[in-house]
Scaffold this active site. Sequence first.
Site, PDB file in Angstrom:
ATOM      1  N   ASP A   1       0.844  -1.191   0.000  1.00  0.00           N
ATOM      2  CA  ASP A   1       0.000   0.000   0.000  1.00  0.00           C
ATOM      3  C   ASP A   1       0.881   1.242   0.000  1.00  0.00           C
ATOM      4  O   ASP A   1       1.469   1.591   1.013  1.00  0.00           O
ATOM      5  CB  ASP A   1      -0.913  -0.022   1.229  1.00  0.00           C
ATOM      6  CG  ASP A   1      -1.987   1.048   1.181  1.00  0.00           C
ATOM      7  OD1 ASP A   1      -1.949   1.892   0.260  1.00  0.00           O
ATOM      8  OD2 ASP A   1      -2.868   1.046   2.063  1.00  0.00           O
TER       9      ASP A   1
ATOM     10  N   HIS B   1     -12.073  -2.311   0.003  1.00  0.00           N
ATOM     11  CA  HIS B   1     -11.313  -1.755   1.123  1.00  0.00           C
ATOM     12  C   HIS B   1     -12.133  -1.919   2.391  1.00  0.00           C
ATOM     13  O   HIS B   1     -13.326  -1.599   2.406  1.00  0.00           O
ATOM     14  CB  HIS B   1     -11.066  -0.267   0.837  1.00  0.00           C
ATOM     15  CG  HIS B   1     -10.349   0.487   1.891  1.00  0.00           C
ATOM     16  ND1 HIS B   1     -10.995   1.260   2.829  1.00  0.00           N
ATOM     17  CD2 HIS B   1      -9.023   0.624   2.144  1.00  0.00           C
ATOM     18  CE1 HIS B   1     -10.113   1.842   3.613  1.00  0.00           C
ATOM     19  NE2 HIS B   1      -8.908   1.476   3.226  1.00  0.00           N
TER      20      HIS B   1
ATOM     21  N   GLU C   1      -1.071  -0.574  -4.145  1.00  0.00           N
ATOM     22  CA  GLU C   1      -2.317   0.148  -3.864  1.00  0.00           C
ATOM     23  C   GLU C   1      -2.058   1.650  -3.752  1.00  0.00           C
ATOM     24  O   GLU C   1      -1.083   2.071  -3.118  1.00  0.00           O
ATOM     25  CB  GLU C   1      -2.916  -0.370  -2.556  1.00  0.00           C
ATOM     26  CG  GLU C   1      -4.197   0.314  -2.135  1.00  0.00           C
ATOM     27  CD  GLU C   1      -4.813  -0.329  -0.913  1.00  0.00           C
ATOM     28  OE1 GLU C   1      -5.509   0.385  -0.158  1.00  0.00           O
ATOM     29  OE2 GLU C   1      -4.610  -1.540  -0.689  1.00  0.00           O
TER      30      GLU C   1
ATOM     31  N   HIS D   1      -0.358   4.091  -0.286  1.00  0.00           N
ATOM     32  CA  HIS D   1      -1.191   4.974   0.554  1.00  0.00           C
ATOM     33  C   HIS D   1      -1.228   6.409   0.057  1.00  0.00           C
ATOM     34  O   HIS D   1      -1.553   7.330   0.819  1.00  0.00           O
ATOM     35  CB  HIS D   1      -0.680   4.928   2.006  1.00  0.00           C
ATOM     36  CG  HIS D   1      -1.775   4.990   3.032  1.00  0.00           C
ATOM     37  ND1 HIS D   1      -1.952   6.069   3.871  1.00  0.00           N
ATOM     38  CD2 HIS D   1      -2.736   4.105   3.359  1.00  0.00           C
ATOM     39  CE1 HIS D   1      -2.977   5.851   4.668  1.00  0.00           C
ATOM     40  NE2 HIS D   1      -3.474   4.664   4.383  1.00  0.00           N
TER      41      HIS D   1
END
Length: 383
Positions: free
Chosen positions: A181, A283, A207, A183
């Site tokens: 991730d 998610h 991600e 982020h």
Amino acid sequence: MGKIRTIEYFRVLPRWLFVKITDEHGNYGWGEATLEGHSQAVEGCLDAMIQRFVGYEADNIEYLWQTAHRHSFYRGGPVLMSALAGIDIALWDLLARRLGLPLHVLLGGAVRTKIKVYSWIGGDRPRDVEAAAKERYAQGFRAVKMNATEDVDWLDSPKALETSVERCRIVKAVGLDVGLDFHGRLHKPMAKQLAKALEPHQPLFIEEPLLSEHYEGIKQLSGLTTIPIALGERLYSRWDVKRFLNDTSIDILQPDISHCGGISEIRRIAHMAEAYDVALAPHCPLGPIALAACMQVAMCTSNFAIQEMGLTIHYNTEAGAYDIKNYIQDQSVWDVKEGYVEGLKGVGLGIEVDEEEVRKVAKTANAWAPKGFVGPDGSIREW
């Protein structure tokens, strides 16, 4: 049929917002309107919706959804769509409970019997990942996700990325697939470098390699890597998703059922994604109600790929003893075996909420504050 009599909401630890709707005949359903770090804003929106929707027919879910969305004039966004999600999920739960059916039966029936899942390791500043990965493997997981980096400057030293590659290698050596991730923490100069460095190690996906508002950058990045690109937690409707599908820049959509208008909208998003050969992997580092709703959608969605579970995620453990096994009566529904959770078989969402615990914790629960990073020069960095 029955008119909505009450809509209640409950702020509970560690950072969740639950919704309960009861109709005039005593039928009830539970939803989740969690928007991490913004509970008070969603609660204010729910107050307005309560005034508006008490007295509506509880079975007319789509009519209520369209009214909330289209008659608000200023549409979409995380706050409105999270409040609407809590109500939408609760109404679906209420309807399925009243009919004595698992919710996925009302959505077309099951296309699978169990749900592939992954959980988190590593925290906001990922470390000790080998021990954490071994623990997850022992718990039954065969895939995990971790933050790819700590906070990174707009243009940082390439050395800032070296530990990310090493952590990926370590976790895969344990026998787990791993999603990384980003982020939205990295900007394009660093994201391109990290994607290239990770590629030989074959992560399950990367991600939010860039923030979702940088759709042109994500399109560019998708042409530079073979790693599947995932995003969606900061997209709140099918209209937000549309650009990425048309750009063919993502491989996995990750809408959050508590952020994108609930079960009604995530199903529409899933169908759109299927037409572009894009997988659905919702998610959900949130509470047990949101997770149960995701599981019901997964049961009846053909392009579903894998489900995030917030079991002992760092946000939960940092807040104390409350986790996804709290607030429900049967904790065994979240047991993981060889990377899967059995499809929920109970009526409605498939879980029974411990209302006594919810009401008790809600009396004193404070709102969770969002986090943030600051660089050594004092500048704000992406969290």
